[in-house]
Design an enzyme around this catalytic site. Structure first.
Site, short mmCIF file in Angstrom:
data_model
loop_
_atom_site.label_atom_id
_atom_site.label_comp_id
_atom_site.label_asym_id
_atom_site.label_seq_id
_atom_site.Cartn_x
_atom_site.Cartn_y
_atom_site.Cartn_z
N GLY A 33 0.94 -1.02 0.21
CA GLY A 33 0.15 -0.11 -0.25
C GLY A 33 0.94 1.29 0.00
N LEU A 35 0.50 3.68 -1.98
CA LEU A 35 0.99 3.65 -3.26
C LEU A 35 1.44 4.95 -4.13
CD1 LEU A 35 -1.73 1.46 -5.26
CD2 LEU A 35 0.29 0.84 -3.86
N HIS A 39 5.00 2.20 -7.76
CA HIS A 39 4.01 1.11 -7.77
C HIS A 39 3.04 1.13 -9.03
CE1 HIS A 39 4.44 1.67 -3.22
NE2 HIS A 39 4.60 0.28 -3.32
N ASP A 152 14.05 -2.37 -4.65
CA ASP A 152 14.47 -3.40 -3.83
C ASP A 152 14.98 -4.47 -4.59
OD1 ASP A 152 13.12 -2.45 -1.47
OD2 ASP A 152 11.42 -2.11 -2.80
N GLN A 155 15.47 -8.06 -2.99
CA GLN A 155 14.07 -8.83 -2.93
C GLN A 155 13.60 -9.09 -4.37
OE1 GLN A 155 10.44 -6.86 -0.95
NE2 GLN A 155 9.83 -6.41 -2.58
N SER A 187 9.64 5.83 -2.65
CA SER A 187 9.42 4.61 -1.75
C SER A 187 8.03 5.37 -0.75
CB SER A 187 10.79 4.56 -0.81
OG SER A 187 10.35 3.59 0.46
N ARG A 189 8.17 5.06 2.35
CA ARG A 189 8.66 5.45 3.43
C ARG A 189 9.19 6.98 3.20
NH1 ARG A 189 10.46 1.15 6.84
NH2 ARG A 189 10.34 -0.85 5.86
#
Length: 284
Positions: A33, A35, A39, A152, A155, A187, A189
Site C-alpha cells: 500500500g 502507493l 507502484h 528493492d 528482494q 518509496s 517510506r
C-alpha cells in the site's frame, strides 16, 4: 472505474478460477500500500503483460524487525484505490490478516544464498517474511506473472529464486526504479521524511552515481565506496549501514568490476531507513 476490493481468498479464487477457465493470463502486483508512481509503473507494466491484473495490498508483519516501524508504516487504502482507478485493474486484494496467517499458522519459507546477505544480514528474518507472504500471494492469486521494482533489488532476486526453486509457476518481472526529479528513489517510506530530511535525502543517490562513474572508470572499488559512504554521512545522514558493489543476480561481493554489477546501499536519515541501487556496467 474503481476495481472491487476483495478481502477473502475464496472470493478472489472464484474470480481467478473463472479467468483461468477462459484462458486469461493473470498478473499480480504485490504491494504494502501507500502507493506511489513507482507502484503505478508496475501496474502499467502488468496491464501490458497480462489479461487480468490483481493488485495486492497487505502490510506484512512478518517482514518487519522493528515493531515501531510496522506501527508507523503508512496505511492509505482509500487513497490507493483512487490511484488505481484509472488503470482499470480487475481486483484489489486487501486480505484480512487471517487470510494470510490463520490461527495455528506455523510455516516459514526461508532462503539462503541471495537472502542471507545485506538486508538479510541487517534485518534477520526479513526475507523469511517476504518469502512466506509472497508464496501465499502467488498461490492465492494463481498468478502467471508478478511485477516487482528494481529499487528493492535484493528482494527481486529473492522472489525470483523463490518462484524458481519451489516451482510456483509465477514468472517474476523486474521493472526500473522510478525516481523524483532530484534522484530520490520513490518509496512509501519517503512519506515519513520531515521537510528538512527530504532535502537531504537525494544525497544518497547522488553519491552512488558519482561512485558508479569512478568505478566504471577503473578506480579502486574499496576506496571509492569508503569515500562515497563518508560523502553520504557528511550530507546529513545519521549512518550508512552498507554501500557495496555486488554481482548482479548472485549478489556476490566484487572488489573489481569484472562483470555486470549493482551498487546497493542502506542508510539512516532522521529515523527513516532508505535503500537504493543502481546498475554498474563494465567497459567493453
Amino acid at each position: 472505474m474503481t476495481a472491487p476490493i476483495i478481502r477473502r481468498k475464496d472470493d478472489l479464487q472464484a474470480l481467478t478460477r473463472a479467468w483461468r477457465r477462459a484462458g486469461d493470463v493473470i498478473g499480480v502486483v504485490p504491494t504494502m500500500g501507500a502507493l506511489h508512481q513507482g507502484h503505478l509503473s508496475l501496474v502499467r507494466a502488468a496491464k501490458a503483460g497480462a489479461d487480468r491484473v490483481i493488485v495486492t495490498i497487505f502490510v506484512n508483519p512478518k517482514q518487519f524487525n522493528d515493531p515501531k516501524d510496522l506501527e508507523n508504516y503508512p496505511r492509505t487504502e482509500e487513497d490507493d484505490a483512487r490511484k488505481l482507478a484509472p488503470f482499470a485493474v480487475d481486483a484489489i486484494y486487501v486480505p484480512d490478516p487471517d487470510q494470510i496467517y490463520p490461527d495455528g499458522f506455523v510455516t516459514t519459507v526461508s532462503l539462503g544464498g541471495v537472502a542471507s546477505v545485506l538486508e538479510g544480514a541487517a534485518r534477520p528474518g526479513h526475507f523469511d517474511g517476504v518469502a512466506t507472504v509472497v508464496t501465499k500471494l502467488f498461490t492465492q492469486t494463481m498468478a502467471d506473472r508478478a511485477w516487482f521494482g528494481e529499487k528493492d533489488y535484493q528482494q527481486l532476486q529473492v522472489v525470483t529464486r523463490l518462484s524458481a526453486d519451489l516451482d510456483l509457476g509465477t514468472e517474476v518481472v523486474g521493472c526500473p526504479t522510478i525516481r523524483e526529479e532530484d534522484g530520490l528513489a520513490l518509496s512509501s517510506r519517503n512519506l515519513l521524511l520531515s521537510d528538512r530530511a527530504r532535502i537531504k535525502a537525494p544525497a544518497l543517490n547522488a553519491a552512488m552515481e558519482r561512485a558508479r562513474g569512478r568505478i566504471e572508470a577503473g578506480e579502486e572499488v574499496a576506496q571509492v565506496l569508503d569515500e562515497a559512504s563518508l560523502e553520504v554521512e557528511r550530507a546529513g545522514f545519521n549512518a550508512v549501514e552498507y554501500l557495496v558493489l555486488r554481482a548482479a543476480g548472485t549478489l556476490a561481493p566484487m572488489d573489481r568490476l569484472t562483470g555486470p554489477a549493482r551498487l546497493l546501499a542502506a542508510a539512516q536519515l532522521a529515523g527513516v531507513r532508505l535503500i537504493d541501487t543502481i546498475a554498474v556496467t563494465p567497459p567493453d
